[in-house]
Each structure stands twice: as C-alpha cells, then as structure tokens.
Design an enzyme around this catalytic site. Structure first.
Site, PDB file in Angstrom:
ATOM      1  CG  ASN A  45     -62.916  24.692  26.462  1.00  0.00           C
ATOM      2  OD1 ASN A  45     -63.052  23.587  25.936  1.00  0.00           O
ATOM      3  ND2 ASN A  45     -62.434  24.845  27.691  1.00  0.00           N
ATOM      4  CD1 TRP A  46     -68.054  24.467  21.861  1.00  0.00           C
ATOM      5  CD2 TRP A  46     -68.565  22.566  20.798  1.00  0.00           C
ATOM      6  NE1 TRP A  46     -68.680  24.798  20.688  1.00  0.00           N
ATOM      7  CE2 TRP A  46     -69.008  23.644  20.020  1.00  0.00           C
ATOM      8  CE3 TRP A  46     -68.759  21.266  20.330  1.00  0.00           C
ATOM      9  CZ2 TRP A  46     -69.645  23.472  18.798  1.00  0.00           C
ATOM     10  CZ3 TRP A  46     -69.397  21.090  19.113  1.00  0.00           C
ATOM     11  CH2 TRP A  46     -69.834  22.190  18.360  1.00  0.00           C
ATOM     12  CE  LYS A  47     -65.422  24.814  30.114  1.00  0.00           C
ATOM     13  NZ  LYS A  47     -65.338  25.288  31.467  1.00  0.00           N
TER      14      LYS A  47
ATOM     15  CG  HIS B  37     -59.164  24.577  30.676  1.00  0.00           C
ATOM     16  ND1 HIS B  37     -59.891  24.297  31.801  1.00  0.00           N
ATOM     17  CD2 HIS B  37     -59.851  25.537  30.008  1.00  0.00           C
ATOM     18  CE1 HIS B  37     -60.985  25.055  31.805  1.00  0.00           C
ATOM     19  NE2 HIS B  37     -60.982  25.817  30.729  1.00  0.00           N
TER      20      HIS B  37
ATOM     21  CD  GLU C 212     -63.098  22.983  33.107  1.00  0.00           C
ATOM     22  OE1 GLU C 212     -63.110  22.403  32.017  1.00  0.00           O
ATOM     23  OE2 GLU C 212     -63.826  23.961  33.363  1.00  0.00           O
TER      24      GLU C 212
ATOM     25  N   GLY D 123     -66.873  29.130  34.780  1.00  0.00           N
ATOM     26  CA  GLY D 123     -68.118  28.382  34.970  1.00  0.00           C
ATOM     27  C   GLY D 123     -68.895  28.813  36.199  1.00  0.00           C
TER      28      GLY D 123
ATOM     29  CB  SER E  77     -68.185  33.922  33.836  1.00  0.00           C
ATOM     30  OG  SER E  77     -68.239  32.761  34.652  1.00  0.00           O
TER      31      SER E  77
ATOM     32  N   GLY F 246     -66.274  29.418  27.531  1.00  0.00           N
ATOM     33  CA  GLY F 246     -66.729  28.062  27.823  1.00  0.00           C
ATOM     34  C   GLY F 246     -68.230  27.958  27.641  1.00  0.00           C
ATOM     35  N   GLY F 247     -68.956  28.014  28.742  1.00  0.00           N
ATOM     36  CA  GLY F 247     -70.412  27.806  28.750  1.00  0.00           C
ATOM     37  C   GLY F 247     -71.158  28.586  27.676  1.00  0.00           C
TER      38      GLY F 247
END
Ligand code: PEP
Length: 250
Positions: free
Chosen positions: A6-8, A94, A96, A171, A210, A231-232
C-alpha cells in the site's frame, strides 16, 4: 498467500519506473505459484504501473473506491474504472480512511459490495486503536466491525480478503508480535464460523501494521496469517522484495 504493498500518497513517475523495474528483476525466477504480489499505487499511476509490470505475475490494486457507481460525485473513482485500469484488488476501509475521512462500517460495506459487483476482490481492513486496546475494548470493536461485515455482505463475504490492521501498529514501527496477531486472526476466523465453517476456513486473513523484512517471516509462519499488507516498508523496493520472498515455514 497475499503480499500487498500500500503506497498510500507516495510515488511519482520516475520512482514508479525504477521501482517496477527493480521489483520485476528481483522477482524473476522466484516461484510465485503460492503467493500473489499486489501493488496498490495512487490510482493516477495505475495505468503507468500496468504498463510497467507486464512480464511478471504482479497484480494491481486500488487504495479505495467510491460507494457510488457513476454520476455527480466529484473526485470519486468507481470499481469499474479500477478494473478497467488493470486492478484485481482494492483496499476498503483502511484505518486512514475510517479515521481521517470518517468512513463508517455501513459505507465500507457499500464499497465492498461495489468492488465485488465490479469484479474486484475487496481487501477489507479492520482493527482497533491503541486506546481501545488499552481499555480492553479490542475484542468488542473487532466483533462490531465483523458483525457489520457479516450482516452487510451476507454470503458475499466469501468474496473478500480480510486484513487485520491494528491501528496502533500502522506507521508507528510498533508491530503486533506474531503471536498477538495469530491470536486475533484465530479469533476473527472463529467469528466467521457464524457464516459457515467453510467460509471461516477459506477466508484469507492478512496482517498489516509495521511489517518489515525482519518480521515478515515470523508473521507468515503463523497458521492463521495468510499474507501481509505492507505500508511504509513497501516503498523501499529491496525491503519489499525481502518481504515478498520471505518463507512461510511450516
Ligand atoms: C498500512 O498502511 O496498511 C500499513 C500497514 O502501514 P505500515 O506498514 O506503514 O504500518
């Protein structure tokens, strides 16, 4: 097994070119029969990524979709549009989106149904906040989220992938331990028994929060963890490659 990036709100034209080339090269010769790698870039780059990831079994996903299908909904993207641009999957609910854009369980069910109708597999995210966890409300919150999905989706729940993403781990660098995650995944699978034992058994329940190269393997070793949502760490191609190729020891 699913490994989803997930690049956001990250990526740009040249980053995407380098990333796609490094990912394709890194996965060349890797046996991907038991795992699917899915990249969810910002939707404006789907067409570019679709063109770049041609020689490898790497799939695309959207990060979100509209709960509407067409019409006067400025800024929205429909499931059919995502499908047309090469997506097989789409993230739904999600944290967010739930927190920053106040997405309710009801809206998330609507989005998941739209995704299914468009021929996409929705990856529906659920998870508790730090506060809820500390006040021992995690199970209650997860149960409410699951009930909304079970009641709202009915038999179509078998079409989704479920992602357990504890919000306190997203995150933050703070990962649920493999055992903590396994415990929740088993609990969620148990809740799905209400629908049917077969649905419970077949549901792909993936973990996000994470995930890094160093903890991917341990998480994947858990019997109820069927993949990872990253994610990150998915933005660093070498790190993501290590996650993609982490062994699922039995
Ligand atoms: C996510 O955004 O779904 C996620 C799990 O992020 P991170 O890996 O950065 O915690």
């Amino acid at each position: 097994m699913l490994i989803i990036a997930n690049w956001k709100l990250n990526g740009n034209w040249s980053f995407n070119e380098e990333y796609a080339s490094a990912l394709s090269n890194g996965l060349r010769g890797v046996d991907l029969t038991s795992r699917q790698i899915i990249i969810c870039p910002p939707s404006i780059y789907l067409q570019q990524m679709n063109g770049l990831l041609v020689d490898q079994e790497i799939y695309l996903g959207g990060q979100d979709l509209s709960d509407e299908t067409a019409g006067a909904f400025t800024g929205e993207i429909s499931g059919v549009m995502l499908k047309e641009f090469g997506c097989r999957y789409v993230l739904v609910g999600h944290s967010e989106r739930r927190l920053k854009y106040q997405e309710s369980n009801e809206l998330i069910v609507k989005k998941a149904l739209n995704a299914i109708a468009a021929g996409l597999k929705p990856v529906v995210c659920i998870g508790e906040t730090q506060e809820q966890r500390q006040s021992l409300q995690a199970e209650k919150v997860l149960s409410e989220q699951m009930t909304a999905l079970i009641d709202g989706l009915g038999q179509q729940i078998e079409q989704i992938v479920l992602a357990y993403e504890p919000i306190w781990a997203i995150g933050t660098g703070q990962t649920a331990s493999a055992l903590q995650a396994q415990e929740v995944h088993a609990l969620l699978r148990g809740m799905l028994e209400k629908v049917s034992p077969l649905v419970a058994q077949n549901m792909q329940i993936i973990y996000g929060g994470s995930v890094k190269a160093e903890n991917a393997e341990e998480l994947l070793r858990m019997s109820d963890i069927d993949g990872l949502l990253v994610g990150g760490a998915s933005l660093v191609v070498a790190e993501f490659l290590s996650i993609c190729t982490a062994n699922r020891a039995t």
